[in-house]
Design a protein around this motif. Structure first.
Motif, PDB file in Angstrom:
ATOM      1  N   ALA A 116      -6.001   6.130  -3.450  1.00  0.00           N
ATOM      2  CA  ALA A 116      -6.062   5.595  -2.396  1.00  0.00           C
ATOM      3  C   ALA A 116      -7.033   3.951  -2.840  1.00  0.00           C
ATOM      4  CB  ALA A 116      -6.959   6.098  -1.490  1.00  0.00           C
ATOM      5  N   VAL A 117      -8.003   4.170  -3.984  1.00  0.00           N
ATOM      6  CA  VAL A 117      -8.613   3.301  -4.259  1.00  0.00           C
ATOM      7  C   VAL A 117      -7.722   1.802  -4.777  1.00  0.00           C
ATOM      8  CG1 VAL A 117     -10.709   2.315  -5.360  1.00  0.00           C
ATOM      9  CG2 VAL A 117     -10.868   3.965  -4.552  1.00  0.00           C
ATOM     10  N   TYR A 118      -7.396   2.656  -5.688  1.00  0.00           N
ATOM     11  CA  TYR A 118      -6.015   1.980  -5.891  1.00  0.00           C
ATOM     12  C   TYR A 118      -5.334   0.914  -5.620  1.00  0.00           C
ATOM     13  CZ  TYR A 118      -2.323  -0.639  -9.962  1.00  0.00           C
ATOM     14  OH  TYR A 118      -2.009  -1.412 -10.109  1.00  0.00           O
ATOM     15  N   ALA A 119      -4.215   2.008  -4.522  1.00  0.00           N
ATOM     16  CA  ALA A 119      -3.424   0.862  -3.198  1.00  0.00           C
ATOM     17  C   ALA A 119      -4.510  -0.209  -2.512  1.00  0.00           C
ATOM     18  CB  ALA A 119      -2.750   2.116  -2.811  1.00  0.00           C
ATOM     19  N   ALA A 120      -5.831   0.528  -2.061  1.00  0.00           N
ATOM     20  CA  ALA A 120      -6.313  -0.546  -1.453  1.00  0.00           C
ATOM     21  C   ALA A 120      -6.563  -2.074  -1.705  1.00  0.00           C
ATOM     22  CB  ALA A 120      -8.017  -0.082  -0.991  1.00  0.00           C
ATOM     23  N   LEU A 121      -6.649  -1.893  -2.792  1.00  0.00           N
ATOM     24  CA  LEU A 121      -7.192  -2.700  -3.806  1.00  0.00           C
ATOM     25  C   LEU A 121      -5.915  -3.527  -3.931  1.00  0.00           C
ATOM     26  CD1 LEU A 121      -9.023  -1.564  -6.578  1.00  0.00           C
ATOM     27  CD2 LEU A 121     -10.106  -3.174  -4.555  1.00  0.00           C
ATOM     28  N   MET A 122      -4.642  -4.005  -4.059  1.00  0.00           N
ATOM     29  CA  MET A 122      -3.408  -3.917  -3.829  1.00  0.00           C
ATOM     30  C   MET A 122      -3.031  -4.317  -3.052  1.00  0.00           C
ATOM     31  SD  MET A 122      -2.348  -3.972  -7.295  1.00  0.00           S
ATOM     32  CE  MET A 122      -4.002  -3.406  -7.609  1.00  0.00           C
ATOM     33  N   GLY A 123      -3.499  -3.348  -2.110  1.00  0.00           N
ATOM     34  CA  GLY A 123      -3.085  -4.846  -0.528  1.00  0.00           C
ATOM     35  C   GLY A 123      -3.683  -5.435  -0.777  1.00  0.00           C
ATOM     36  N   ILE A 153       0.972  -1.339  -0.482  1.00  0.00           N
ATOM     37  CA  ILE A 153       0.066   0.010  -0.118  1.00  0.00           C
ATOM     38  C   ILE A 153       0.901   1.210  -0.237  1.00  0.00           C
ATOM     39  CG2 ILE A 153      -1.250   1.861   1.626  1.00  0.00           C
ATOM     40  CD1 ILE A 153      -3.101  -0.893   1.966  1.00  0.00           C
ATOM     41  N   ILE A 154       2.124   1.493   1.219  1.00  0.00           N
ATOM     42  CA  ILE A 154       2.823   2.634   0.947  1.00  0.00           C
ATOM     43  C   ILE A 154       3.965   2.874  -0.353  1.00  0.00           C
ATOM     44  CG2 ILE A 154       4.733   3.272   2.044  1.00  0.00           C
ATOM     45  CD1 ILE A 154       3.345   1.834   4.711  1.00  0.00           C
ATOM     46  N   VAL A 155       4.375   1.865  -0.818  1.00  0.00           N
ATOM     47  CA  VAL A 155       4.607   1.245  -1.813  1.00  0.00           C
ATOM     48  C   VAL A 155       3.913   2.356  -2.914  1.00  0.00           C
ATOM     49  CG1 VAL A 155       6.035   0.630  -4.071  1.00  0.00           C
ATOM     50  CG2 VAL A 155       6.637   0.393  -1.835  1.00  0.00           C
ATOM     51  N   PHE A 156       2.693   1.454  -3.670  1.00  0.00           N
ATOM     52  CA  PHE A 156       1.567   2.054  -4.375  1.00  0.00           C
ATOM     53  C   PHE A 156       1.141   4.187  -4.088  1.00  0.00           C
ATOM     54  CE2 PHE A 156       1.301  -2.031  -5.584  1.00  0.00           C
ATOM     55  CZ  PHE A 156       1.369  -1.752  -7.044  1.00  0.00           C
ATOM     56  N   LEU A 157       1.367   4.218  -2.677  1.00  0.00           N
ATOM     57  CA  LEU A 157       0.573   5.279  -2.969  1.00  0.00           C
ATOM     58  C   LEU A 157       2.147   6.114  -3.113  1.00  0.00           C
ATOM     59  CD1 LEU A 157      -1.129   5.230   0.590  1.00  0.00           C
ATOM     60  CD2 LEU A 157      -2.280   5.529  -1.693  1.00  0.00           C
ATOM     61  N   CYS A 158       2.793   5.690  -2.810  1.00  0.00           N
ATOM     62  CA  CYS A 158       3.904   6.253  -2.851  1.00  0.00           C
ATOM     63  C   CYS A 158       4.524   7.169  -4.378  1.00  0.00           C
ATOM     64  CB  CYS A 158       6.184   5.800  -2.570  1.00  0.00           C
ATOM     65  SG  CYS A 158       5.697   6.154  -0.999  1.00  0.00           S
ATOM     66  N   MET A 159       4.081   5.769  -5.245  1.00  0.00           N
ATOM     67  CA  MET A 159       4.006   5.869  -6.698  1.00  0.00           C
ATOM     68  C   MET A 159       3.001   7.089  -7.512  1.00  0.00           C
ATOM     69  SD  MET A 159       5.038   1.604  -7.805  1.00  0.00           S
ATOM     70  CE  MET A 159       4.423   2.246  -9.301  1.00  0.00           C
ATOM     71  N   GLY A 160       2.439   7.534  -6.546  1.00  0.00           N
ATOM     72  CA  GLY A 160       1.441   8.649  -6.893  1.00  0.00           C
ATOM     73  C   GLY A 160      -0.191   7.651  -6.662  1.00  0.00           C
TER      74      GLY A 160
END
Length: 676
Positions: A400-407, A390-397
């Motif tokens: 939040a929805v995409y990062a949560a789904l990846m998590g 989640i943190i990596v995807f958020l840092c990639m810009g």
């Protein structure tokens, strides 16, 4: 051979963890559950048996499936998504939560079924008649108004049951204010609105109940609640506690430091200071007492640390997402802004705990009975991978929805892989279909309280937008303070603490920021700093007397007096009373308009300042600190925390002198004692 060695290593780690847990005179599981249900309304749910259990399970699973479909497909209209989201919440609210916490949890009265169905039907009325409602906007039928009235009344009842009476009262006061505007004095006066206008504005308008808060709840907040339920199923909470024991359990006052560290970590996935206090406190508080900490102090440490968990990025009890929506800022900006204040908050508690341990001469736990960090990390470190994802995807810009789904996907992959490994080793799989169903049920249940809190906050925001009370309240505060910034901030602080009492994190932020943040913005300060200011003081209401729910939970486990525990917790969390003033006057601490070298310097001096404040509060460094010096330590700490070059150097110089004096005085005292 390698497999046998790994097996022996795993058995050693398990043995040490079991030994550690056996040392913990933990609160009885049944007592802990009872305490949770008494203090945290969200935990006072029914545990259905027989056919009723299957009904709630099916509805909960359908709810989660619908939410995932709406998120992944992107084809569901915002109003339909929000109305359906509320329909599921209202139905489950009455099926799962009784009218009173004292009522039996194994029955389901007929009237709760009726209320749940009517509440759901009111919101489904919008879904079914969506096109007609859009067509006749502003020309509502009698049936539209009747459905709105019934829906709002049932929403208030579900709020009373699950979220609490204070928020219901605040929302009711705002509705009354909308009706009686012409009769209000001074800056509170407005032209007033008819009941039908207020009902339709709140129920059908996206500036009311179906506004930004419920919009956030029906999208990324739901996903992060699902993510949190998945993490909980993996046992990440216990892993955090075990890892913190491995890191700090053997240090001076080890269990207290474990409480601080584990609460900071658990705060990344937990959304409740009370449940955090009870969950980790049932282990850490008895250990602190056994080591020699006073009961009130032990309970206060856990309460203060657990409350701080709501200020901990990246999730901040889901408030980070709401703040991003409210301010129209990237989510990552909010997370970055929260890092240094959270670091300072926990540093202050950690330092105070350390100095208290040194003052009392407390030792840590026996190191031979603690798990080793690296073997534990190698064996169970995979549990933190979803958080890293989640943190990596958020840092990639990414959103939040995409990062949560990846998590969520990473959690599922880990669960499936773990199950295959279990099968290959001849063990029973630890993750299966039953676990997925339980995760869906937990997510649906956790969403109820957040959704209702967001809906009630929508009522408040709806009245604010209709009447303009937000700007008027801000103008009123500025008028009372005569435009003096410090007095305005002081009044805003008091208002935020009162409004935050007993409110869950999401509602806490929405209410405090909507009502009080405008006054700070009106003085020309950064909007982000203003919202963070209101949020901080709303959250620490959980440890501030007289309500102090987290402190009461800690006191119940520690068997101490609640008011004494709350006062100790307030002292421990002194950073939370100072830091917000600093980032309003100097927003560089929120990583706003600053450089990396400047940020590193600000962080260093602020950490030194927190140590100085802790020394002042505890009256100890390497020896006892007398009152005149304690006052000087406090002054040095404040000078260091203020992010200005002149004050930093003065504070650091004063700190060095004070520490040197304390070392010399302590050494002389020891020499005199030895000479005798």
């Amino acid at each position: 051979m390698d497999k046998e060695q790994n097996k022996v290593q795993d058995e050693k780690i398990d043995s040490k963890i079991n030994t550690l847990e056996s040392m913990m005179p933990t609160t009885n599981e049944e007592e802990m559950q009872t305490l949770m249900k008494e203090l945290d309304r969200e935990q006072a749910y029914r545990e259905h048996k027989c056919w009723r259990q299957y009904v709630t399970v099916i509805i909960s699973c359908l709810f989660c499936i619908f939410q995932l479909y709406a998120t992944l497909s992107g084809t569901v209209t915002a109003q339909i998504l929000r109305a359906t989201h509320l329909a599921f919440i209202q139905l489950l609210a009455f099926l799962l939560f009784p009218a009173s916490k004292k009522m039996r949890k194994d029955t389901l009265p007929w009237y709760d079924v009726v209320l749940g169905l009517i509440g759901a039907a009111c919101w489904m009325y919008i879904v079914i008649n969506f096109q007609q409602l859009v067509t006749r906007t502003g020309d509502y039928l009698f049936m539209d108004i009747l459905v709105g009235v019934v829906g709002i009344i049932i929403l208030f009842e579900s709020c009373r049951r699950i979220v609490g009476i204070p928020i219901a009262i605040i929302a009711a006061v705002f509705i009354i204010y909308g009706l009686v505007g012409p009769y209000m004095p001074g800056f509170l006066n407005h032209r007033g609105y008819k009941p039908a206008r207020i009902v339709t504005h709140l129920f059908y308008n996206t500036e009311g109940i179906m506004g930004t808060p419920i919009g956030a709840c029906s999208t990324f907040i739901f996903l992060f609640l699902l993510f949190g339920a998945l993490l909980e199923k993996t046992g990440i909470g216990q892993f955090f506690i075990d890892a913190c024991n491995a890191i700090a359990g053997g240090a001076s006052g080890g269990p207290a430091k474990v409480a601080v560290l584990s609460s900071a970590l658990l705060g990344t996935v937990s959304g409740s200071s009370v449940s955090n206090t009870v969950g980790s406190g049932s282990f850490t508080i008895p250990m602190m007492k056994k080591l020699g900490y006073k009961p009130a102090f032990a309970g206060a440490v856990e309460a203060a640390a657990s409350t701080g968990g709501q200020l901990m990025p990246p999730i901040m009890g889901a408030a980070a997402f709401l703040m991003a929506e409210s301010l129209g800022m990237p989510y990552l900006t909010i997370v970055k802004a929260a890092i240094i204040p959270a670091l300072l908050y926990f540093t202050g508690i950690f330092m105070t705990v350390h100095l208290e341990a040194k003052k009392l001469g407390l030792k840590g736990l026996p190191k031979d009975q603690l798990p080793k960090f690296w073997p534990l990390f190698i064996r169970k470190g995979y549990m933190i991978l979803p958080l890293v994802v989640i943190i990596v995807f958020l840092c990639m810009g990414r959103t939040a929805v995409y990062a949560a789904l990846m998590g969520i996907i990473s959690c599922l992959v880990i669960g499936v892989v773990t199950s295959f490994v279990d099968l290959a080793c001849g063990r029973k799989p630890t993750f299966g279909v039953k676990d997925i169903v339980e995760i869906m049920c937990t997510t649906a249940r956790n969403t109820i309280s957040v959704g209702i809190a967001c809906a009630m906050a929508g009522i408040i925001i709806g009245i604010v937008t209709l009447t303009g009370i937000g700007l008027k309240f801000a103008a009123g505060l500025i008028s009372i303070s005569h435009g003096v910034a410090f007095i305005t901030l002081l009044l805003t602080m008091l208002a935020s603490i009162v409004l935050g009492m007993g409110a869950p994190t999401t509602a806490n932020y929405l209410i405090t920021s909507t009502i009080t943040a405008g006054a700070i913005i009106g003085l020309g300060y950064q909007p982000l700093a203003a919202h963070m200011f209101a949020f901080y003081f709303g959250i620490i209401a959980d440890i501030t007397p007289p309500v102090a729910l987290a402190a009461i939970a800690g006191a119940a486990i520690a068997k101490s007096r609640p008011i004494e525990t709350a006062l100790n917790a307030t002292k421990l969390a002194i950073g939370a009373f100072i830091i917000p003033y600093i980032f309003v006057f100097s927003p560089q601490i929120l990583m706003i308009e600053t450089t990396v070298p400047a940020l590193l310097w600000i962080t260093f001096t602020a950490l030194v300042g927190m140590f100085s404040l802790s020394a002042s509060l505890e009256g100890w460094v390497v020896g006892k600190v007398q009152w005149p010096f304690r006052i000087l330590f406090a002054g040095a700490g404040l000078l260091c925390i203020v992010p200005e070059t002149k004050t930093d150097f003065i504070g650091l110089a004063l700190m060095i002198v004070l520490v040197s004096v304390n070392v010399l005085l302590s050494r002389n005292a020891k020499n005199k004692a030895l000479a005798k």
